[in-house]
Design a protein around this motif. Structure first.
Motif, PDB file in Angstrom:
ATOM      1  N   GLY A 110       0.948  -1.196   0.271  1.00 36.13           N
ATOM      2  CA  GLY A 110       0.051  -0.080   0.012  1.00 36.13           C
ATOM      3  C   GLY A 110       0.632   1.165  -0.071  1.00 36.13           C
ATOM      4  N   SER A 111       1.852   1.296   0.672  1.00 41.29           N
ATOM      5  CA  SER A 111       2.676   2.329   0.762  1.00 41.29           C
ATOM      6  C   SER A 111       3.384   2.702  -0.456  1.00 41.29           C
ATOM      7  CB  SER A 111       3.759   2.379   1.778  1.00 41.29           C
ATOM      8  OG  SER A 111       3.388   2.328   2.946  1.00 41.29           O
ATOM      9  N   CYS A 112       3.809   1.536  -1.356  1.00 42.72           N
ATOM     10  CA  CYS A 112       4.575   1.799  -2.532  1.00 42.72           C
ATOM     11  C   CYS A 112       3.558   2.396  -3.550  1.00 42.72           C
ATOM     12  CB  CYS A 112       5.042   0.196  -2.967  1.00 42.72           C
ATOM     13  SG  CYS A 112       6.471  -0.150  -2.000  1.00 42.72           S
ATOM     14  N   LEU A 113       2.241   1.672  -3.518  1.00 42.43           N
ATOM     15  CA  LEU A 113       1.179   2.180  -4.417  1.00 42.43           C
ATOM     16  C   LEU A 113       0.834   3.591  -4.040  1.00 42.43           C
ATOM     17  CD1 LEU A 113      -1.233  -0.586  -4.488  1.00 42.43           C
ATOM     18  CD2 LEU A 113       0.028  -0.019  -6.296  1.00 42.43           C
ATOM     19  N   ALA A 114       0.931   4.170  -2.845  1.00 44.11           N
ATOM     20  CA  ALA A 114       0.765   5.473  -2.583  1.00 44.11           C
ATOM     21  C   ALA A 114       1.790   6.350  -2.993  1.00 44.11           C
ATOM     22  CB  ALA A 114       0.142   5.878  -1.437  1.00 44.11           C
ATOM     23  N   PHE A 115       2.993   6.090  -3.012  1.00 45.05           N
ATOM     24  CA  PHE A 115       4.094   6.529  -3.455  1.00 45.05           C
ATOM     25  C   PHE A 115       4.211   6.828  -5.147  1.00 45.05           C
ATOM     26  CE2 PHE A 115       8.546   7.283  -4.371  1.00 45.05           C
ATOM     27  CZ  PHE A 115       9.015   8.264  -3.359  1.00 45.05           C
ATOM     28  N   GLY A 116       3.931   5.819  -5.686  1.00 44.35           N
ATOM     29  CA  GLY A 116       4.143   5.834  -7.175  1.00 44.35           C
ATOM     30  C   GLY A 116       2.807   6.381  -7.661  1.00 44.35           C
ATOM     31  N   TRP A 117       1.883   6.864  -7.055  1.00 45.79           N
ATOM     32  CA  TRP A 117       0.314   7.516  -7.436  1.00 45.79           C
ATOM     33  C   TRP A 117       0.842   8.654  -8.150  1.00 45.79           C
ATOM     34  CZ3 TRP A 117      -2.747  11.462  -6.089  1.00 45.79           C
ATOM     35  CH2 TRP A 117      -3.957  11.702  -6.508  1.00 45.79           C
ATOM     36  N   LEU A 118       0.504   9.125  -9.528  1.00 47.52           N
ATOM     37  CA  LEU A 118       0.661  10.431 -10.028  1.00 47.52           C
ATOM     38  C   LEU A 118      -0.873  10.965 -10.317  1.00 47.52           C
ATOM     39  CD1 LEU A 118       3.034   9.344 -12.729  1.00 47.52           C
ATOM     40  CD2 LEU A 118       3.418  10.683 -10.682  1.00 47.52           C
ATOM     41  N   PRO A 119      -1.186  12.090  -9.738  1.00 45.18           N
ATOM     42  CA  PRO A 119      -2.556  12.607  -9.872  1.00 45.18           C
ATOM     43  C   PRO A 119      -2.722  13.302 -11.352  1.00 45.18           C
ATOM     44  CG  PRO A 119      -0.948  14.187  -8.578  1.00 45.18           C
ATOM     45  CD  PRO A 119      -0.229  12.645  -8.698  1.00 45.18           C
ATOM     46  N   ASP A 120      -1.873  13.637 -11.972  1.00 44.87           N
ATOM     47  CA  ASP A 120      -2.080  14.195 -13.137  1.00 44.87           C
ATOM     48  C   ASP A 120      -1.965  13.371 -14.337  1.00 44.87           C
ATOM     49  OD1 ASP A 120      -2.047  16.607 -11.839  1.00 44.87           O
ATOM     50  OD2 ASP A 120      -0.383  17.056 -11.970  1.00 44.87           O
ATOM     51  N   GLN A 121      -2.032  11.972 -14.062  1.00 43.92           N
ATOM     52  CA  GLN A 121      -1.859  11.053 -15.240  1.00 43.92           C
ATOM     53  C   GLN A 121      -3.229  10.716 -15.875  1.00 43.92           C
ATOM     54  OE1 GLN A 121      -0.687   7.323 -13.622  1.00 43.92           O
ATOM     55  NE2 GLN A 121      -0.075   6.571 -15.824  1.00 43.92           N
ATOM     56  N   GLU A 122      -3.309  10.732 -17.170  1.00 37.23           N
ATOM     57  CA  GLU A 122      -4.325  10.473 -18.189  1.00 37.23           C
ATOM     58  C   GLU A 122      -4.951   9.057 -17.684  1.00 37.23           C
ATOM     59  OE1 GLU A 122      -5.681  12.245 -20.532  1.00 37.23           O
ATOM     60  OE2 GLU A 122      -4.630  13.912 -19.846  1.00 37.23           O
ATOM     61  N   PRO A 123      -6.384   8.926 -17.674  1.00 36.53           N
ATOM     62  CA  PRO A 123      -6.811   7.844 -17.261  1.00 36.53           C
ATOM     63  C   PRO A 123      -6.362   6.629 -18.393  1.00 36.53           C
ATOM     64  CG  PRO A 123      -8.616   9.411 -17.905  1.00 36.53           C
ATOM     65  CD  PRO A 123      -7.132  10.047 -18.155  1.00 36.53           C
ATOM     66  N   ARG A 124      -6.388   5.588 -18.147  1.00 38.10           N
ATOM     67  CA  ARG A 124      -5.992   4.380 -18.872  1.00 38.10           C
ATOM     68  C   ARG A 124      -7.050   3.886 -19.665  1.00 38.10           C
ATOM     69  NH1 ARG A 124      -3.264  -0.370 -15.831  1.00 38.10           N
ATOM     70  NH2 ARG A 124      -2.384  -0.891 -17.784  1.00 38.10           N
ATOM     71  N   VAL A 125      -6.584   3.661 -21.166  1.00 40.20           N
ATOM     72  CA  VAL A 125      -7.662   3.400 -22.095  1.00 40.20           C
ATOM     73  C   VAL A 125      -7.791   1.619 -21.959  1.00 40.20           C
ATOM     74  CG1 VAL A 125      -8.302   2.947 -24.440  1.00 40.20           C
ATOM     75  CG2 VAL A 125      -6.990   5.364 -23.627  1.00 40.20           C
ATOM     76  N   GLY A 126      -9.155   1.348 -21.851  1.00 39.04           N
ATOM     77  CA  GLY A 126      -9.512  -0.021 -21.581  1.00 39.04           C
ATOM     78  C   GLY A 126      -9.200  -0.961 -22.763  1.00 39.04           C
ATOM     79  N   ARG A 127      -9.210  -2.461 -22.642  1.00 40.21           N
ATOM     80  CA  ARG A 127      -8.848  -3.024 -23.666  1.00 40.21           C
ATOM     81  C   ARG A 127      -9.820  -3.013 -24.798  1.00 40.21           C
ATOM     82  NH1 ARG A 127      -7.885  -8.854 -21.733  1.00 40.21           N
ATOM     83  NH2 ARG A 127      -6.109  -8.012 -20.925  1.00 40.21           N
ATOM     84  N   ARG A 128     -11.195  -2.781 -24.358  1.00 38.13           N
ATOM     85  CA  ARG A 128     -12.383  -2.786 -25.450  1.00 38.13           C
ATOM     86  C   ARG A 128     -12.290  -1.728 -26.198  1.00 38.13           C
ATOM     87  NH1 ARG A 128     -17.556  -4.419 -21.677  1.00 38.13           N
ATOM     88  NH2 ARG A 128     -17.132  -6.496 -21.446  1.00 38.13           N
ATOM     89  N   GLU A 129     -11.774  -0.343 -25.548  1.00 35.82           N
ATOM     90  CA  GLU A 129     -11.557   0.913 -26.326  1.00 35.82           C
ATOM     91  C   GLU A 129     -10.344   0.779 -27.407  1.00 35.82           C
ATOM     92  OE1 GLU A 129     -12.809   4.432 -27.567  1.00 35.82           O
ATOM     93  OE2 GLU A 129     -13.812   3.085 -26.030  1.00 35.82           O
ATOM     94  N   ARG A 130      -9.349   0.189 -26.848  1.00 26.59           N
ATOM     95  CA  ARG A 130      -8.302   0.020 -27.893  1.00 26.59           C
ATOM     96  C   ARG A 130      -8.813  -1.023 -28.903  1.00 26.59           C
ATOM     97  NH1 ARG A 130      -5.214  -0.943 -22.860  1.00 26.59           N
ATOM     98  NH2 ARG A 130      -5.131  -3.111 -23.465  1.00 26.59           N
TER      99      ARG A 130
END
Length: 148
Positions: A110-130
């Motif tokens: 959990g600490s590593c996930l919180a440390f690596g989180w980027l607030p300004d990152q574009e949302p990921r495009v899902g597999r269906r959308e790709r």
């Protein structure tokens, strides 16, 4: 009276969750809670209380507090996640081997996930959308060649 598709509690929660390192804070808080629960286990299960008992209770409480603070104050996530990973590793010595490894691993993850989180990152495009985009690109006719 029916609600619109964008009204209600669920979309509001999703929007709130998207603006913070939700899974990192949640895992860190769950790790702290798990370590605290293993300290309350019956005496037959306890392996090691350690360091006069106070640190055994103090470190999981700090883990839990850091997880909650990451959820509700995401601007300070770097500080809370560094404190969270150090305290999680400290539970190895003070609290039943870090809550029998489970709380330790939840806290560090959990600490590593919180440390690596980027607030300004574009949302990921899902597999269906790709896949839709790839199909649309295949069905378009090729552009005519330009003559100079």
């Amino acid at each position: 009276m029916p609600r619109g598709p964008r009204e209600g509690v669920r979309p509001a929660f999703r929007q709130w969750r998207a603006g913070r390192p939700f899974w990192g804070g949640l895992l860190l808080a769950l790790g702290g809670a798990e370590v605290l629960l293993t300290l309350k286990a019956s005496l037959d299960v306890i392996l090691h209380v350690g360091m006069q008992g106070l640190a055994g209770y103090l470190l999981p409480v700090v883990m839990l507090l850091c997880g909650v603070l990451i959820l509700f104050n995401p601007t300070q996530r770097l500080f809370y996640s560094v404190i969270g990973v150090l305290v999680s590793l400290g539970t190895w010595m003070t609290s039943n081997l870090g809550g029998f490894f489970i709380g330790l691993l939840l806290g560090v993850t959990g600490s590593c996930l919180a440390f690596g989180w980027l607030p300004d990152q574009e949302p990921r495009v899902g597999r269906r959308e790709r896949r839709k985009q790839a199909r649309a690109a295949k069905t378009l006719p090729p552009a005519p060649a330009r003559q100079s």
